[in-house]
Enzyme design. Structure first.
Site, mmCIF file in Angstrom:
data_model
loop_
_atom_site.group_PDB
_atom_site.id
_atom_site.type_symbol
_atom_site.label_atom_id
_atom_site.label_comp_id
_atom_site.label_asym_id
_atom_site.label_seq_id
_atom_site.Cartn_x
_atom_site.Cartn_y
_atom_site.Cartn_z
ATOM 1 C CB SER A 99 -0.902 0.007 1.243
ATOM 2 O OG SER A 99 -1.516 1.264 1.428
ATOM 3 C CE1 TYR A 157 -4.169 -1.971 4.722
ATOM 4 C CE2 TYR A 157 -3.625 0.301 4.191
ATOM 5 C CZ TYR A 157 -3.928 -0.982 3.783
ATOM 6 O OH TYR A 157 -3.985 -1.282 2.443
#
Length: 375
Positions: free
Chosen positions: A167, A192
């Site tokens: 990501s 995350y």
């Protein structure tokens, strides 16, 4: 069992696969690998009911691959949307689906042993920066425990290539633009992001220890048809059509490298087909973060063209034919003001640069949204 046509692509893939295994002492295993490549080429897609996994599975099937899809159909967002995506896939004769949680080690291992894929596109994960602030254990279960289960299964089955979703969130506190895979990314701003950085480190360990070829893909703000309902464009569209105000964080002073889902999938396909090799000039004196002496690579997949959040909203207003009432709010914890992808490595290695204009992508999303929801 049906034997596929031995076209150039199949033979090239077989030759690549043959060359992966040393000649001495493993001739029997080479023949097994060739059988897997020529007789039953199979790709495993984790997160197949998810936004990107669904689109990837469609493209793989369209080009003739056998696809095994897995997903746990979690209630993180409306499971009906996931089932509706799956319904687009399950009618295809070359697609098989199994509902499975990647945190279940025994079931993951058994699935790999039974299905024997040659390559794996690992897209299953617990997504979302803000949700990680309130439910951190979901990220540990899926993104850490689940990921090591996938790595172990790939090692045990001698998978040819593991491609996995990272990501843009890993860039965290970085401010040097554009974000490059060669930059240090040791200051994540959310759990995350930390789990995605951990995935890259874990993958490198397996590439180094077991020569498992791995490629990590840092996705930048993906949008498009069939997207998750918790994503900004989806939330904005629903609120505007419902006549409710939209929440605009950092008072709209944010820039994102919005990347259309078809461009993301094209990047995944091209990297999936390119098995990484060790970088012979890599040096521990000046270590390159994106390559290694192991068969390991990292790439950004982003539009390489950041868009102001307020411009995205204006584009959406034009497509919907309605004005948005904006609720201007401060920056959310864990968020960053700007993302901007350097995609030079991707372009050099696989010959592709995402380029869908935001106006075209938003128009396609709105068309799908109105059709799917009947509004």
């Amino acid at each position: 069992m049906t034997v596929p046509e031995l076209n150039v692509a199949t033979l090239a893939r077989a030759w690549d696969f043959w060359s992966l295994v040393p000649r001495s002492g493993e001739r029997g295993y080479q023949m097994e690998l060739l059988t897997r490549v020529i007789i039953m080429p199979r790709i495993l897609v984790t997160g197949a009911a998810g936004f990107i996994g669904f689109h990837l599975a469609q493209r793989l099937l369209a080009r003739g691959d056998d696809v095994v899809g897995i997903d746990n159909i979690s209630p993180y967002y409306d499971p009906q949307l996931k089932r509706d995506r799956l319904a687009q896939l399950t009618s295809h004769p070359k697609f098989r689906f199994e509902q499975l949680d990647i945190a279940d080690r025994e079931r993951v291992s058994r699935l790999f042993a039974n299905e024997r894929p040659i390559r794996v596109a690992h897209l299953a994960a617990q997504d979302g920066v803000r949700y990680s602030l309130t439910n951190p254990h979901a990220y540990v279960d899926s993104n850490l425990i689940g990921f090591v289960n996938i790595l172990e299964a790939c090692r045990q089955q001698r998978i040819e290539h593991l491609v996995y979703a990272s990501s843009s969130s890993v860039y965290g506190a970085n401010t040097k633009m554009p974000f490059s895979v060669h930059h240090n990314v040791d200051h994540p701003l959310s759990l995350y992001a930390a789990t995605k950085k951990a995935n890259e480190l874990m993958a490198h360990c397996y590439s180094h220890l077991y020569r498992l070829p791995t490629t990590g893909l840092r996705f930048f703000t993906v949008y498009g048809p069939w997207s998750r309902p918790d994503m900004a464009l989806h939330l904005f569209t629903k609120a505007i059509l419902d006549g409710r105000p939209i929440d605009v964080f950092n008072e709209g002073h944010m820039r994102r490298d919005f990347t259309y889902v078809d461009d993301i999938v094209e990047g995944v396909l091209r990297t999936l087909d390119r098995v990484p090799e060790p970088n012979p000039i890599w040096s521990g004196d000046a270590p390159d973060a994106a390559t290694s002496l192991a068969p390991y690579r990292l790439y950004n997949i982003g539009n390489n063209q950041p868009v102001e959040l307020l411009h995205l909203i204006a584009t959406l207003e034009k497509c919907l034919g309605r004005k948005a009432e904006k609720n201007l709010l401060p920056m959310q914890p864990g968020d960053v003001p700007e993302t901007y992808a350097d995609v030079d490595d991707l372009s050099r290695d696989v010959g592709f640069r995402p380029a869908t204009p935001i106006e075209d992508g938003v128009a396609k999303f709105v068309e799908w949204y109105r059709s799917y929801y009947g509004v």
